[in-house]
Write a protein that holds these residues in place. Structure first.
Motif, mmCIF file in Angstrom:
data_model
loop_
_atom_site.group_PDB
_atom_site.id
_atom_site.type_symbol
_atom_site.label_atom_id
_atom_site.label_comp_id
_atom_site.label_asym_id
_atom_site.label_seq_id
_atom_site.Cartn_x
_atom_site.Cartn_y
_atom_site.Cartn_z
ATOM 1 N N LEU A 21 0.834 -1.207 0.000
ATOM 2 C CA LEU A 21 0.000 0.000 0.000
ATOM 3 C C LEU A 21 0.864 1.251 0.000
ATOM 4 O O LEU A 21 0.679 2.168 -0.812
ATOM 5 C CB LEU A 21 -0.910 -0.002 1.235
ATOM 6 C CG LEU A 21 -1.622 1.327 1.538
ATOM 7 C CD1 LEU A 21 -2.697 1.611 0.498
ATOM 8 C CD2 LEU A 21 -2.200 1.319 2.945
ATOM 9 N N LEU A 22 1.807 1.310 0.916
ATOM 10 C CA LEU A 22 2.684 2.476 1.027
ATOM 11 C C LEU A 22 3.501 2.680 -0.241
ATOM 12 O O LEU A 22 3.684 3.812 -0.702
ATOM 13 C CB LEU A 22 3.606 2.311 2.238
ATOM 14 C CG LEU A 22 2.902 2.404 3.590
ATOM 15 C CD1 LEU A 22 3.753 1.788 4.680
ATOM 16 C CD2 LEU A 22 2.575 3.847 3.918
ATOM 17 N N ASP A 23 3.959 1.589 -0.808
ATOM 18 C CA ASP A 23 4.726 1.656 -2.042
ATOM 19 C C ASP A 23 3.875 2.236 -3.173
ATOM 20 O O ASP A 23 4.327 3.098 -3.934
ATOM 21 C CB ASP A 23 5.214 0.256 -2.403
ATOM 22 C CG ASP A 23 6.118 0.235 -3.624
ATOM 23 O OD1 ASP A 23 7.062 1.035 -3.680
ATOM 24 O OD2 ASP A 23 5.875 -0.585 -4.522
ATOM 25 N N SER A 24 2.641 1.796 -3.260
ATOM 26 C CA SER A 24 1.766 2.257 -4.341
ATOM 27 C C SER A 24 1.373 3.719 -4.182
ATOM 28 O O SER A 24 1.021 4.382 -5.161
ATOM 29 C CB SER A 24 0.501 1.387 -4.406
ATOM 30 O OG SER A 24 -0.328 1.604 -3.280
ATOM 31 N N GLU A 25 1.422 4.232 -2.957
ATOM 32 C CA GLU A 25 1.028 5.620 -2.706
ATOM 33 C C GLU A 25 2.223 6.565 -2.564
ATOM 34 O O GLU A 25 2.091 7.671 -2.063
ATOM 35 C CB GLU A 25 0.131 5.701 -1.473
ATOM 36 C CG GLU A 25 -1.198 4.994 -1.642
ATOM 37 C CD GLU A 25 -2.015 5.487 -2.839
ATOM 38 O OE1 GLU A 25 -1.817 6.651 -3.256
ATOM 39 O OE2 GLU A 25 -2.841 4.700 -3.353
ATOM 40 N N GLY A 26 3.388 6.128 -3.026
ATOM 41 C CA GLY A 26 4.501 7.046 -3.184
ATOM 42 C C GLY A 26 5.467 7.183 -2.035
ATOM 43 O O GLY A 26 6.253 8.142 -1.998
ATOM 44 N N ALA A 27 5.469 6.218 -1.105
ATOM 45 C CA ALA A 27 6.497 6.257 -0.057
ATOM 46 C C ALA A 27 7.856 5.983 -0.699
ATOM 47 O O ALA A 27 8.000 5.071 -1.507
ATOM 48 C CB ALA A 27 6.204 5.226 1.028
ATOM 49 N N ARG A 230 -5.588 4.647 2.623
ATOM 50 C CA ARG A 230 -5.033 5.092 1.340
ATOM 51 C C ARG A 230 -5.175 6.605 1.104
ATOM 52 O O ARG A 230 -4.201 7.265 0.703
ATOM 53 C CB ARG A 230 -5.666 4.312 0.194
ATOM 54 C CG ARG A 230 -4.971 4.520 -1.142
ATOM 55 C CD ARG A 230 -5.651 3.728 -2.251
ATOM 56 N NE ARG A 230 -5.603 2.292 -2.055
ATOM 57 C CZ ARG A 230 -4.567 1.530 -2.396
ATOM 58 N NH1 ARG A 230 -3.497 2.080 -2.950
ATOM 59 N NH2 ARG A 230 -4.605 0.226 -2.198
ATOM 60 N N PRO A 231 -6.359 7.220 1.343
ATOM 61 C CA PRO A 231 -6.478 8.665 1.090
ATOM 62 C C PRO A 231 -5.517 9.511 1.923
ATOM 63 O O PRO A 231 -4.991 10.521 1.445
ATOM 64 C CB PRO A 231 -7.933 8.967 1.450
ATOM 65 C CG PRO A 231 -8.648 7.667 1.277
ATOM 66 C CD PRO A 231 -7.668 6.623 1.701
ATOM 67 N N PHE A 232 -5.267 9.095 3.163
ATOM 68 C CA PHE A 232 -4.313 9.821 4.007
ATOM 69 C C PHE A 232 -2.923 9.789 3.395
ATOM 70 O O PHE A 232 -2.240 10.813 3.313
ATOM 71 C CB PHE A 232 -4.288 9.209 5.412
ATOM 72 C CG PHE A 232 -3.189 9.743 6.295
ATOM 73 C CD1 PHE A 232 -3.304 10.980 6.898
ATOM 74 C CD2 PHE A 232 -2.031 8.999 6.509
ATOM 75 C CE1 PHE A 232 -2.282 11.488 7.709
ATOM 76 C CE2 PHE A 232 -1.012 9.486 7.314
ATOM 77 C CZ PHE A 232 -1.140 10.737 7.907
ATOM 78 N N LEU A 233 -2.488 8.619 2.966
ATOM 79 C CA LEU A 233 -1.164 8.479 2.366
ATOM 80 C C LEU A 233 -1.067 9.275 1.065
ATOM 81 O O LEU A 233 -0.063 9.941 0.806
ATOM 82 C CB LEU A 233 -0.860 7.006 2.096
ATOM 83 C CG LEU A 233 -0.888 6.085 3.320
ATOM 84 C CD1 LEU A 233 -0.755 4.636 2.878
ATOM 85 C CD2 LEU A 233 0.207 6.454 4.310
ATOM 86 N N LYS A 234 -2.115 9.196 0.272
ATOM 87 C CA LYS A 234 -2.145 9.926 -0.996
ATOM 88 C C LYS A 234 -2.014 11.433 -0.743
ATOM 89 O O LYS A 234 -1.287 12.137 -1.456
ATOM 90 C CB LYS A 234 -3.444 9.612 -1.733
ATOM 91 C CG LYS A 234 -3.467 10.002 -3.201
ATOM 92 C CD LYS A 234 -4.802 9.640 -3.827
ATOM 93 C CE LYS A 234 -5.047 8.152 -3.877
ATOM 94 N NZ LYS A 234 -4.153 7.480 -4.854
ATOM 95 N N ASN A 235 -2.701 11.902 0.300
ATOM 96 C CA ASN A 235 -2.642 13.327 0.624
ATOM 97 C C ASN A 235 -1.253 13.723 1.118
ATOM 98 O O ASN A 235 -0.738 14.798 0.765
ATOM 99 C CB ASN A 235 -3.690 13.675 1.676
ATOM 100 C CG ASN A 235 -3.776 15.169 1.929
ATOM 101 O OD1 ASN A 235 -3.905 15.966 0.995
ATOM 102 N ND2 ASN A 235 -3.684 15.572 3.184
ATOM 103 N N MET A 236 -0.614 12.884 1.935
ATOM 104 C CA MET A 236 0.734 13.196 2.400
ATOM 105 C C MET A 236 1.711 13.304 1.233
ATOM 106 O O MET A 236 2.553 14.200 1.185
ATOM 107 C CB MET A 236 1.220 12.129 3.386
ATOM 108 C CG MET A 236 0.530 12.133 4.741
ATOM 109 S SD MET A 236 0.718 13.690 5.670
ATOM 110 C CE MET A 236 -0.871 14.452 5.351
#
Length: 245
Positions: A21-27, A230-236
């Motif tokens: 999940l984190l990888d897909s959202e740009g970590a 997911r939305p939180f990570l996307k926003n960060m």
């Protein structure tokens, strides 16, 4: 320069799903905590997650084995966060070899002093893993310079004199300290401990090269689950992109 997103998760039974999940959202980096019965740096949220992972019989061996299986599916650099006792119990040489076999990028040992860390580096000159240094706000200038000049990967700057995830203000000298550290190193200087919302992120990356977010991610994953987090990570990631220099 792209502002870096370092995310922390606990090495629980479903950590691979969280990692993906984190990888897909740009970590850019994902720090995986090894559950330990007596953590010194972890606040209540991460400590609770560690206790649940222990109850689920998660171990350092299981975490490394899962990383070895799935590492090629992940773009983000993975980091193991563990304590000196865990390394000793595993066997130091075997542990360092296992990190490289699992293609782990970095290692954080929060209870290992700088001098011992340097000795560890010297014992394994051919290792691929970076041993990442922490610098506390209580460190004197000479100590900061010494640590920064020998640092690998990135520098983890602790934003406050507390455990992770506490509701507190950043140390009043934080930005000045980060700027000072940056003068002594060419690697990124990240800020972590207590960062949980976009206002804090925007504020701190006006100086730091990136942020480390842990307790808030662990809390959301535990309470809300993968998709709701997911939305939180996307926003960060969006906030960090908007503040890129």
């Amino acid at each position: 320069m792209r502002k870096q997103f370092v995310a922390y998760i606990m090495g629980g039974p479903n950590f691979i799903e969280s990692l993906k999940l984190l990888d897909s959202e740009g970590a850019d980096y994902v720090e995986i905590g090894v559950p330990f019965s007596d953590p010194v740096a972890d606040g209540p949220i991460i400590k609770k997650a560690g206790e649940k992972a222990i109850q689920a019989r998660m171990t350092l061996e299981k975490i490394l084995e899962q990383l070895k299986i799935h590492q090629k599916e992940i773009k983000a650099k993975t980091i193991i966060m563990t304590y000196a006792h865990m390394i000793e119990a595993y066997g130091e040489a075997a542990f360092m070899q296992a990190l490289d076999e699992a293609d782990v990028y970095g290692l954080i040992i929060p209870d290992m002093p700088f001098e011992y860390t340097e000795q560890l580096k010297a014992r394994y000159p051919q290792r691929h893993v970076k041993i990442i240094s922490l610098i506390a706000m209580t460190a004197h200038e000479a100590r900061m310079k010494q640590i920064a000049e020998q640092a690998e990967g990135f520098i983890y700057t602790v934003t406050m004199n507390q455990t992770t995830g506490q509701n507190a203000q950043f140390h009043p000298e934080l930005k000045a300290k980060i700027k000072a550290i940056q003068q002594y190193t060419s690697i990124p200087v990240m800020a972590g401990f207590g960062i949980r919302d976009e206002t804090q992120v925007t504020d701190i990356v006006s100086v730091a090269d990136g942020v480390i977010i842990g307790s808030e991610i662990v809390r959301r994953l535990d309470e809300d689950g993968i998709e709701a987090t997911r939305p939180f990570l996307k926003n960060m990631r969006k906030v960090l992109n908007e503040t890129d220099a």
